[in-house]
Write an enzyme that holds these catalytic residues in place. Structure first.
Site, PDB file in Angstrom:
ATOM      1  CG  ASP A 482      -2.028  -1.007   1.178  1.00  0.00           C
ATOM      2  OD1 ASP A 482      -2.128  -1.708   0.158  1.00  0.00           O
ATOM      3  OD2 ASP A 482      -2.778  -1.121   2.156  1.00  0.00           O
ATOM      4  CD  GLU A 558      -9.555  -3.573   0.066  1.00  0.00           C
ATOM      5  OE1 GLU A 558     -10.134  -4.550   0.580  1.00  0.00           O
ATOM      6  OE2 GLU A 558      -8.896  -2.744   0.733  1.00  0.00           O
ATOM      7  CD  GLU A 562      -7.383   4.193  -0.032  1.00  0.00           C
ATOM      8  OE1 GLU A 562      -7.205   4.776   1.051  1.00  0.00           O
ATOM      9  OE2 GLU A 562      -7.457   2.949  -0.127  1.00  0.00           O
TER      10      GLU A 562
END
Length: 749
Positions: A482, A558, A562
């Protein structure tokens, strides 16, 4: 003096475009982890600034899915991983690449190298043209070792236990944007794996006896007259073609075929259908193969593939559906073979003949404010919410030390400053700027007590203090999970603060550019401190978030929104610093991420990209893997449609309008989500549902937003009101052509 030097160090953080005289690699940093500020000083010492004024620029959770996507033990040793050849260790290493499984743990998990699943073992490589399992909750490709290629003698040695146990099973001798090469030193076999190649290419260097085995039964083995092509029919209805650069003879058993000594090139390909046309195509282009492939951002919204080719004749590769949509016939002389197709979880892969491709994305403008603006009669309501939201800003009230949740909080505050600009209410901007300084500076100075950024010399990247000691902290940020999500929020806040306070921006520019370069470095130099495009996949045209964790289904991502925010925020930072190159690169990557999200994450009614059962039950993919589509999220089950919608929307920004430009799909998505809203404690998620409803029903959405009793920690009432009031009439809003959202689109091509 130090401050003045620090301001100039950003020039040397990332500078990939201008060719310079080769220098020997710099010595390694003195420790596995060093503070970010010290890193910048070390860079300055090793790369003293030139006396030139010309500016050079560079461009969360735990799984709930029912798949076999198991996570293995995370790496913890400070030593370099054993699978990379010594010549590659001078440069930072990839942490989210399409071949990452080949470099983790035992290196024996499969990766999807379109159109095949490829799985190394101690002395061989197994290749699968996968079948697919599909259901309403998930779909995935099934690996079977259809063909396994090895050197017969080395396979025997391996079975007898020969060789050092400490030695890696294979060596990654080279890699590029579009390919990777695996060497098996004991057998002198080299496998050239290039994405989109319908052939798997094996180079045999020293007269080895080559064994090709299968878990199936071999029904027939038929050579051509020159013995340079062998047709292998298996009892699973597959037909494989084996091409060789010189004549070869095979002896056959029930499930294996073994050659005499051979040196040269072996290429294997699965016949995608039973028709003669596909076999004729594979025959025609079997003599030309790619050793590697580079992807070059040549100009805004334009990406060029260039393959290093060997053999003779034209090069045949495969394009996924987004490639086909973006391929530019004007800029490259390629031929699309529409009837030559391989099935894939990403959609049909279509044959393309040509040594280079040019992909042209729909252009997207990166803007600070809404695309259409807010009508003046709506200002008062937004200003009232702004005053309340700004009054509640209090650095002392922040209780989280998580880089992810902290980043969301500061980005939320930065949104308030831009909303204030848009509604002509600058009175609150000084208070927002003060809040942003007090919350951002400790992370950039290394004085934040609960956490902070460190440089990891092992893989070459920024990690957090918490992540350096506990892989589970910061959602795996210490394992490079991430990165674009977390750092994207920080970049957004930094960009806004640099906009409203240019002096502050100049002071912290080195740190800002270092955070950006962690996931957006375009350089290939061995003395770079970050790998090339850590998260963005230049073949799939979207990002991955999985980091240094081995998964049976490969990389995963996912939240596409973002990911879009990361590149959008980098482009905003370019606007704040007057860096047009960074604006162009950030805008281009954001545009491609958007189109990939619309292609593979957004599931429209009646689409045939995925199987009918999955399409009927899902409007968005939860987690998209290299080799799987899952309806569940890392943090919630498939039934939480509110979360599934929200995680593909947050953070709510001007560019969200481009991501959700298809009004018909937005209606389908909102209607699909509404049954999940009948539960308590989901006010934050409801806000994103109502935001999308505002695209096609502004009045209804506005009333629902006003009635919310809470908001997501990265959202606010001010932001939701700004969004709803900046929606136009339905007939003016959105279409499938993202190009209408770019004010400089006619300059891009």
């Amino acid at each position: 003096m130090v401050k003045k030097l620090l301001r100039r160090v950003s020039t040397f953080v990332t500078q990939p475009f201008r060719k310079r005289r080769r220098r020997p690699p710099p010595p390694p940093p003195p420790a596995p982890y060093i503070p970010l500020l010290l890193l910048l000083l070390l860079i300055l010492r090793r790369h003293p600034p030139r006396r030139s004024r010309r500016r050079r620029r560079c461009l969360r959770r735990s799984p709930s899915s029912p798949s076999s996507s198991r996570a293995a033990s995370p790496p913890s040793s400070p030593t370099r991983p054993p699978f990379f050849s010594p010549g590659l260790l001078a440069a930072p290493l990839p942490t989210n690449s399409f071949f990452q499984n080949f470099a983790l743990n035992n290196g024996d998990q499969a990766e999807y190298v379109h159109p095949y699943l490829v799985k190394p073992s101690p002395s061989s490589v197994s290749v699968s043209f996968p079948t697919r399992f599909a259901g309403p909750a998930f779909l995935y490709q099934v690996f079977n070792a259809d063909l396994t290629v090895s050197a017969a003698l080395s396979a025997g040695c391996g079975a007898a236990g020969g060789g050092s146990e400490a030695a890696p099973r294979h060596v990654i001798s080279s890699y590029s944007d579009l390919g990777v090469t695996l060497d098996f030193a004991a057998s002198d076999l080299r496998f050239v794996l290039v994405r989109g190649s319908p052939y798997v290419t094996c180079l045999v260097n020293s007269g080895a006896e080559v064994a090709i085995s299968t878990i199936h039964a071999i029904l027939s083995l038929s050579p051509n007259s020159s013995r340079t092509k062998h047709t292998v029919k298996l009892n699973n209805s597959q037909t494989w073609l084996v091409y060789t650069s010189s004549p070869i003879s095979f002896s056959q058993s029930l499930n294996a075929m073994t050659s005499g000594r051979f040196s040269g090139v072996i290429r294997i390909a699965c016949l995608p259908d039973g028709g003669s046309f596909s076999e004729e195509v594979l025959d025609r282009f079997s003599s030309s193969y790619a050793l590697s492939g580079e992807a070059v951002l040549t100009r805004p919204f334009c990406l060029e593939y260039k393959w290093e080719k060997r053999g003779w004749g034209d090069l045949l590769m495969l394009a996924h559906p987004l490639h086909v949509r973006l391929l530019s016939g004007e800029d490259c002389g390629v031929t699309v073979l529409e009837d030559f197709k391989y099935r894939s979880i990403d959609g049909d892969l279509v044959g393309v003949v040509g040594d280079s491709w040019v992909l042209r994305s729909d252009p997207v403008s990166v803007t600070w404010h809404s695309i259409r603006g807010v009508k003046e009669e709506s200002y008062d309501e937004i200003i009232r919410a702004l005053c309340s939201d700004v009054e509640s800003l209090n650095p002392a009230a922040i209780t989280t030390a998580s880089s992810y949740f902290y980043g969301k909080l500061i980005a939320r505050a930065a949104r308030l400053a831009l909303i204030a600009e848009e509604v002509c209410y600058p009175d609150v901007i000084p208070a927002i700027g003060k809040y942003l300084k007090s919350t951002i500076e400790p992370w950039l100075d290394g004085t934040f007590g609960g956490n902070g950024f460190l440089y990891d010399a092992k893989w070459g990247g920024i990690i957090t203090k918490l992540g350096s000691t506990n892989p589970g902290e910061d959602f795996g940020f210490g394992l490079y999970n991430d990165h674009h999500y977390h750092l994207g929020y920080f970049l957004y806040a930094i960009a806004v603060l640099a906009k409203i306070d240019p002096a502050w921006g100049r002071k912290y520019r080195p740190q800002a550019y270092s955070l950006m370069a962690d996931f957006m470095n375009l350089g290939r130099r061995s003395n770079s401190i970050y790998p090339r495009l850590r998260c963005f996949d230049l073949y799939k045209l979207h990002s991955w978030a999985g980091g240094l964790t081995e998964f049976a289904d490969g990389r995963n991502q996912e939240s596409t929104s973002e990911a879009v925010n990361a590149y959008y925020s980098a482009a905003l930072m370019g606007l704040a610093y007057g860096d047009t190159h960074l604006v162009a690169v950030g805008s281009t990557l954001a545009a491609m991420e958007i189109q990939a999200a619309q292609m593979w994450w957004h599931v429209r009614e009646g689409d045939n990209l995925y199987e009918e059962d999955f399409t009927r039950e899902n409007r968005v993919v939860g987690v998209l893997w290299s080799n799987k589509r899952d309806s569940g999220l890392w943090f919630a089950g498939a039934e939480r449609r509110d979360c599934r919608l929200g995680i593909q929307v947050l953070p709510l920004l001007p560019i969200t309008e481009v991501l959700f430009s298809d009004i018909q799909f937005v209606k389908q998505l909102v209607n699909w989500t509404y049954p999940a809203l009948n539960r308590e404690g989901i006010e934050g998620w409801k806000g994103f549902v109502y935001a999308l409803e505002g695209i096609f029903d502004k009045g209804s959405a506005l009333e629902k937003v006003r009635s919310l009793s809470g908001h997501d920690d990265g959202n606010s009432l001010s932001n939701l009101l700004w969004w709803i009031h900046s929606r136009g009439d339905e007939e003016e809003t959105g279409c499938s052509d993202g190009g209408k959202y770019c004010w400089f689109g006619h300059y891009c091509h």
